[in-house]
Scaffold this motif. Sequence first.
Motif, PDB file in Angstrom:
ATOM      1  N   GLU A 179       0.823  -1.207   0.000  1.00  0.00           N
ATOM      2  CA  GLU A 179       0.000   0.000   0.000  1.00  0.00           C
ATOM      3  C   GLU A 179       0.860   1.261   0.000  1.00  0.00           C
ATOM      4  O   GLU A 179       0.542   2.238  -0.677  1.00  0.00           O
ATOM      5  CB  GLU A 179      -0.929  -0.008   1.211  1.00  0.00           C
ATOM      6  N   MET A 180       1.949   1.219   0.755  1.00  0.00           N
ATOM      7  CA  MET A 180       2.819   2.389   0.793  1.00  0.00           C
ATOM      8  C   MET A 180       3.479   2.622  -0.558  1.00  0.00           C
ATOM      9  O   MET A 180       3.574   3.763  -1.035  1.00  0.00           O
ATOM     10  CB  MET A 180       3.882   2.197   1.880  1.00  0.00           C
ATOM     11  N   LEU A 181       3.959   1.542  -1.187  1.00  0.00           N
ATOM     12  CA  LEU A 181       4.579   1.677  -2.499  1.00  0.00           C
ATOM     13  C   LEU A 181       3.577   2.177  -3.539  1.00  0.00           C
ATOM     14  O   LEU A 181       3.921   2.980  -4.414  1.00  0.00           O
ATOM     15  CB  LEU A 181       5.178   0.336  -2.936  1.00  0.00           C
ATOM     16  N   GLU A 182       2.352   1.702  -3.444  1.00  0.00           N
ATOM     17  CA  GLU A 182       1.336   2.160  -4.385  1.00  0.00           C
ATOM     18  C   GLU A 182       1.033   3.637  -4.177  1.00  0.00           C
ATOM     19  O   GLU A 182       0.851   4.396  -5.154  1.00  0.00           O
ATOM     20  CB  GLU A 182       0.059   1.327  -4.193  1.00  0.00           C
ATOM     21  N   MET A 183       1.003   4.075  -2.931  1.00  0.00           N
ATOM     22  CA  MET A 183       0.773   5.493  -2.666  1.00  0.00           C
ATOM     23  C   MET A 183       1.901   6.346  -3.224  1.00  0.00           C
ATOM     24  O   MET A 183       1.664   7.409  -3.831  1.00  0.00           O
ATOM     25  CB  MET A 183       0.632   5.723  -1.164  1.00  0.00           C
ATOM     26  N   LEU A 184       3.151   5.887  -3.037  1.00  0.00           N
ATOM     27  CA  LEU A 184       4.289   6.638  -3.568  1.00  0.00           C
ATOM     28  C   LEU A 184       4.261   6.678  -5.089  1.00  0.00           C
ATOM     29  O   LEU A 184       4.620   7.696  -5.700  1.00  0.00           O
ATOM     30  CB  LEU A 184       5.595   6.005  -3.075  1.00  0.00           C
ATOM     31  N   ARG A 185       3.854   5.582  -5.700  1.00  0.00           N
ATOM     32  CA  ARG A 185       3.786   5.556  -7.168  1.00  0.00           C
ATOM     33  C   ARG A 185       2.761   6.570  -7.680  1.00  0.00           C
ATOM     34  O   ARG A 185       3.020   7.312  -8.637  1.00  0.00           O
ATOM     35  CB  ARG A 185       3.425   4.147  -7.635  1.00  0.00           C
ATOM     36  N   ARG A 186       1.600   6.631  -7.047  1.00  0.00           N
ATOM     37  CA  ARG A 186       0.562   7.569  -7.483  1.00  0.00           C
ATOM     38  C   ARG A 186       0.986   9.017  -7.248  1.00  0.00           C
ATOM     39  O   ARG A 186       0.720   9.896  -8.078  1.00  0.00           O
ATOM     40  CB  ARG A 186      -0.733   7.277  -6.734  1.00  0.00           C
ATOM     41  N   LYS A 187       1.648   9.284  -6.126  1.00  0.00           N
ATOM     42  CA  LYS A 187       2.113  10.641  -5.862  1.00  0.00           C
ATOM     43  C   LYS A 187       3.146  11.063  -6.898  1.00  0.00           C
ATOM     44  O   LYS A 187       3.184  12.236  -7.317  1.00  0.00           O
ATOM     45  CB  LYS A 187       2.705  10.731  -4.450  1.00  0.00           C
ATOM     46  N   PHE A 188       3.988  10.117  -7.315  1.00  0.00           N
ATOM     47  CA  PHE A 188       4.980  10.450  -8.334  1.00  0.00           C
ATOM     48  C   PHE A 188       4.304  10.764  -9.661  1.00  0.00           C
ATOM     49  O   PHE A 188       4.709  11.700 -10.374  1.00  0.00           O
ATOM     50  CB  PHE A 188       5.957   9.277  -8.493  1.00  0.00           C
ATOM     51  N   LEU A 189       3.259  10.006 -10.026  1.00  0.00           N
ATOM     52  CA  LEU A 189       2.533  10.288 -11.267  1.00  0.00           C
ATOM     53  C   LEU A 189       1.859  11.658 -11.208  1.00  0.00           C
ATOM     54  O   LEU A 189       1.861  12.409 -12.204  1.00  0.00           O
ATOM     55  CB  LEU A 189       1.492   9.192 -11.514  1.00  0.00           C
ATOM     56  N   ILE A 190       1.278  11.999 -10.061  1.00  0.00           N
ATOM     57  CA  ILE A 190       0.637  13.309  -9.907  1.00  0.00           C
ATOM     58  C   ILE A 190       1.673  14.423 -10.020  1.00  0.00           C
ATOM     59  O   ILE A 190       1.458  15.446 -10.702  1.00  0.00           O
ATOM     60  CB  ILE A 190      -0.112  13.379  -8.565  1.00  0.00           C
ATOM     61  N   PHE A 191       2.803  14.250  -9.369  1.00  0.00           N
ATOM     62  CA  PHE A 191       3.866  15.253  -9.450  1.00  0.00           C
ATOM     63  C   PHE A 191       4.356  15.422 -10.886  1.00  0.00           C
ATOM     64  O   PHE A 191       4.582  16.559 -11.358  1.00  0.00           O
ATOM     65  CB  PHE A 191       5.015  14.834  -8.532  1.00  0.00           C
ATOM     66  N   LYS A 192       4.528  14.324 -11.576  1.00  0.00           N
ATOM     67  CA  LYS A 192       5.008  14.389 -12.956  1.00  0.00           C
ATOM     68  C   LYS A 192       3.994  15.103 -13.864  1.00  0.00           C
ATOM     69  O   LYS A 192       4.379  15.899 -14.740  1.00  0.00           O
ATOM     70  CB  LYS A 192       5.280  12.969 -13.456  1.00  0.00           C
ATOM     71  N   MET A 193       2.684  14.833 -13.650  1.00  0.00           N
ATOM     72  CA  MET A 193       1.656  15.471 -14.463  1.00  0.00           C
ATOM     73  C   MET A 193       1.583  16.967 -14.174  1.00  0.00           C
ATOM     74  O   MET A 193       1.436  17.799 -15.104  1.00  0.00           O
ATOM     75  CB  MET A 193       0.304  14.811 -14.187  1.00  0.00           C
ATOM     76  N   ARG A 194       1.714  17.380 -12.960  1.00  0.00           N
ATOM     77  CA  ARG A 194       1.667  18.798 -12.608  1.00  0.00           C
ATOM     78  C   ARG A 194       2.882  19.537 -13.184  1.00  0.00           C
ATOM     79  O   ARG A 194       2.750  20.688 -13.616  1.00  0.00           O
ATOM     80  CB  ARG A 194       1.601  18.964 -11.092  1.00  0.00           C
TER      81      ARG A 194
END
Length: 303
Positions: A179-194
């Motif tokens: 769950e933690m790794l999945e959260m970090l992956r999604r945060k990285f995708l959001i950061f990259k999109m912004r």
Amino acid sequence: MMKKGLLLYGILFLLISISPAKAQTRTDLPFTLPQTIFVGDLARLVVPLSDFFAGEEPFIIETPERLPLTPDLLIRRIELERRPGVLRLLIDFIPFATGNIPFPDIEFFSQYEEAPVITGLEVYVSSILSPNQMTLSEPAPPLAVPGTGFLVYGTIFLIILFLFLGIGGSVWGRRHFSEMLEMLRRKFLIFKMRRYIKNLKEESEEEENPAPYLSSLSGEFREFLSLFTGINCRSLSAAEFMELPLENQSLGPVFLSGLFQTWDTLRFSGRAMEPVDFSLAMAEIEDFLIALDRPEIEKGASE
């Protein structure tokens, strides 16, 4: 020709080779000092003499040239000792071999025409290691370096501890870490999109027709949604976004369906797109990303 050597002494001296302890059971028999002789020891042979030699004068022979020679014995000194009631011959020697070793003939320097000679003397020299009884013992076990036991048992304990921790971590931590790794992956995708939106905004500031930038933004946003949700959103229509599984239904499928419907109208209506329309599209995506990132932050803080 009769010699005063008295062969009887030769027979008596043979008893020395049997046992030094037995030789001293009688005071008139020769004996050695010490009783047990080894190769290289300085020893003394004491030979008691009978009254037959009473007329002989005491003497001491220490000169090597006057001492008898033998390959197995080195005779160092010969003395005829006279004490009250006692007459004996003392022979100091060093043996070089083991077993029964005969002495050379001992000749007296007498006043008579024929000097008396003592023959048949021999001694028994012991061996520290008897060849008949020598056997090789088993090799000694190797000596361990100090601290080896602690190192070995400590290593075994650490291996067992890591095994238990690994098994426990795989059972307990699999869900939490995933769950933690999945959260970090999604945060990285959001950061990259912004960051992509920020760069696109800077590039399109001076453009009067932002339609190409909107097409690029639509394609990049569909790629982001595909990676974020695990569903291929690259070819979905605006209506199909209503079925997209997002946790926040009010901000997710409904918003995305209306967003892509508006973009399709701007792109394919045939009229020119105003820069304000493109700015509004980017602002809507930024608000969506902020709303999408907030549940991830709250969830990570609670965990």
